[in-house]
Design a protein around this motif. Structure first.
Motif, short mmCIF file in Angstrom:
data_model
loop_
_atom_site.label_atom_id
_atom_site.label_comp_id
_atom_site.label_asym_id
_atom_site.label_seq_id
_atom_site.Cartn_x
_atom_site.Cartn_y
_atom_site.Cartn_z
N PRO A 90 17.92 27.02 -2.51
CA PRO A 90 18.92 28.24 -2.58
C PRO A 90 20.32 27.76 -3.04
O PRO A 90 21.27 28.58 -3.17
CB PRO A 90 18.85 28.63 -0.96
CG PRO A 90 18.73 27.16 -0.41
CD PRO A 90 17.60 26.54 -1.06
N GLU A 91 20.69 26.41 -3.29
CA GLU A 91 21.87 25.86 -3.52
C GLU A 91 22.24 26.78 -4.86
O GLU A 91 23.78 27.04 -4.78
CB GLU A 91 21.86 24.49 -3.68
CG GLU A 91 21.50 23.73 -2.52
CD GLU A 91 19.86 23.80 -2.20
OE1 GLU A 91 19.11 24.06 -3.21
OE2 GLU A 91 19.30 23.24 -1.29
N TRP A 92 21.69 26.91 -5.70
CA TRP A 92 22.33 27.38 -6.88
C TRP A 92 22.88 28.69 -6.75
O TRP A 92 23.88 29.15 -7.44
CB TRP A 92 21.28 27.50 -8.29
CG TRP A 92 19.87 28.06 -7.93
CD1 TRP A 92 18.91 27.63 -7.25
CD2 TRP A 92 19.66 29.21 -8.30
NE1 TRP A 92 17.86 28.37 -7.27
CE2 TRP A 92 18.29 29.54 -7.82
CE3 TRP A 92 20.29 30.28 -8.96
CZ2 TRP A 92 17.57 30.74 -8.09
CZ3 TRP A 92 19.66 31.42 -9.55
CH2 TRP A 92 18.36 31.62 -8.91
N VAL A 93 22.14 29.63 -6.09
CA VAL A 93 22.68 31.03 -5.68
C VAL A 93 23.79 30.96 -4.65
O VAL A 93 24.77 31.82 -5.12
CB VAL A 93 21.32 31.70 -4.76
CG1 VAL A 93 21.89 33.18 -4.41
CG2 VAL A 93 20.12 31.83 -5.61
N GLN A 94 23.89 29.99 -3.76
CA GLN A 94 25.23 30.05 -2.95
C GLN A 94 26.21 29.30 -4.06
O GLN A 94 27.34 29.99 -3.88
CB GLN A 94 25.00 28.72 -2.11
CG GLN A 94 23.83 29.34 -0.86
CD GLN A 94 23.29 27.99 -0.31
OE1 GLN A 94 23.64 26.93 -0.26
NE2 GLN A 94 22.38 28.12 0.80
N THR A 95 26.13 28.68 -5.05
CA THR A 95 27.18 28.16 -6.12
C THR A 95 27.66 29.58 -6.57
O THR A 95 28.86 29.68 -7.21
CB THR A 95 26.63 27.25 -6.77
OG1 THR A 95 26.24 25.80 -6.04
CG2 THR A 95 27.83 26.62 -7.55
N TRP A 96 26.58 30.04 -7.13
CA TRP A 96 26.76 31.47 -7.98
C TRP A 96 27.86 32.48 -7.29
O TRP A 96 28.75 32.86 -7.83
CB TRP A 96 25.68 32.00 -8.46
CG TRP A 96 25.62 33.20 -9.19
CD1 TRP A 96 26.49 33.70 -9.86
CD2 TRP A 96 24.55 33.93 -9.91
NE1 TRP A 96 26.26 34.77 -10.64
CE2 TRP A 96 24.93 35.01 -10.54
CE3 TRP A 96 23.02 33.65 -9.56
CZ2 TRP A 96 24.16 35.64 -11.29
CZ3 TRP A 96 22.21 34.42 -10.21
CH2 TRP A 96 22.71 35.58 -11.27
N TYR A 97 27.51 32.69 -5.90
CA TYR A 97 27.93 33.60 -5.21
C TYR A 97 29.39 33.03 -4.76
O TYR A 97 30.45 34.09 -4.83
CB TYR A 97 27.22 34.05 -3.79
CG TYR A 97 27.79 34.82 -2.96
CD1 TYR A 97 27.89 36.36 -3.28
CD2 TYR A 97 28.59 34.55 -1.79
CE1 TYR A 97 28.79 37.27 -2.49
CE2 TYR A 97 29.18 35.42 -0.99
CZ TYR A 97 29.29 36.81 -1.27
OH TYR A 97 29.72 37.71 -0.56
N ALA A 98 29.59 31.86 -4.52
CA ALA A 98 30.87 31.39 -4.18
C ALA A 98 31.79 31.42 -5.50
O ALA A 98 33.30 31.83 -5.32
CB ALA A 98 30.95 29.92 -3.80
#
Length: 247
Positions: A90-98
């Motif tokens: 999930p890290e790439w989604v978290q980075t995208w949302y941030a």
């Protein structure tokens, strides 16, 4: 438009990755967690590879293009597969949302992830109640997009919503995209005998929807999907064999 009271996840497999815990790769071969199985099309594949490397940019470009071009069936399938991948990474989604908390594409992906997480839990109904704001945010981010409404239909099925409320969601969905396959599948699942309807009702809905759809529409597949659901269910009122053959 299909009658509300006659309401009634796209075909295909979600992209899978092997377990990151796999060890002892064969000499000269990449480690198991670097191998993508069931490779998707040539647009989604690079987005998944980039996501596996921690970058969201290719996925963002892919989903933005589907929205700009109004390719809603592609958008729905891509979101499902990206969410399936993000469940373990999930890290790439978290980075995208941030980086872009108002981006309609990451809002949709986060809503899909939340529904998927709730669906797999014994506390499904309770968890789904907390997902509603995410679906609402995705729907408001781009009012043209029917995919958040497919999510809302899935959410209503999981929370065992009544026909009236589901009918309101259905009307909102088909107003945006009358032939959106994902919304039709969500409605078909709602009507399935294990939930609120019957297999006869499912076949009735599927037949009417297919008759109203162009020959090249994915909606043409609904009768076969309804027949397969009946054959795999083993419960509910019988369906005449000729209906199954026709489907």
């Amino acid at each position: 438009m299909v009658d509300t009271m006659a309401l009634l996840l796209p075909f295909g497999r979600a992209s899978r990755t092997t377990s990151p815990s796999a060890q002892h790769p064969a000499a000269g071969l990449p480690a198991d967690d670097e191998v993508l199985l069931d490779a998707p099309d040539d647009r989604l594949g690079p987005a998944l590879v980039a996501a596996g490397q921690g970058s969201h940019r290719a996925a963002a470009d892919l989903l933005a293009a589907t929205r700009a071009l109004g390719r809603w069936d592609h958008r729905d399938r891509y979101v499902l597969r990206l969410a399936a991948f993000a469940r373990s990474r999930p890290e790439w989604v978290q980075t995208w949302y941030a980086a872009a908390p108002d981006d309609p594409d990451v809002l949709l992906l986060r809503a899909q992830l939340a529904v998927d997480h709730a669906w797999g839990s014994p506390a499904r109904a309770e968890l789904l109640r907390g997902v509603s704001p995410l679906i609402t945010a995705a729907a408001r981010a781009d009012d043209r997009d029917p995919v958040p409404w497919r999510l809302a239909l899935d959410h209503a099925r999981g929370s065992r919503a009544g026909h009236t409320y589901f009918g309101e969601l259905w009307e909102a969905a088909v107003r945006r995209a009358p032939l959106h396959y994902g919304c039709h599948v969500a409605a078909l699942r709602y009507l399935a005998s294990s939930w609120h309807g019957s297999h006869r009702e499912c076949l009735d809905f599927a037949d009417r929807a297919a008759q109203d759809a162009p020959a090249d529409s994915l909606v043409q597949a609904l009768p076969a999907r309804a027949a397969l659901a009946y054959l795999n269910d083993g419960c509910g009122p019988g369906v005449p064999p000729e209906r199954l053959h026709a489907a």
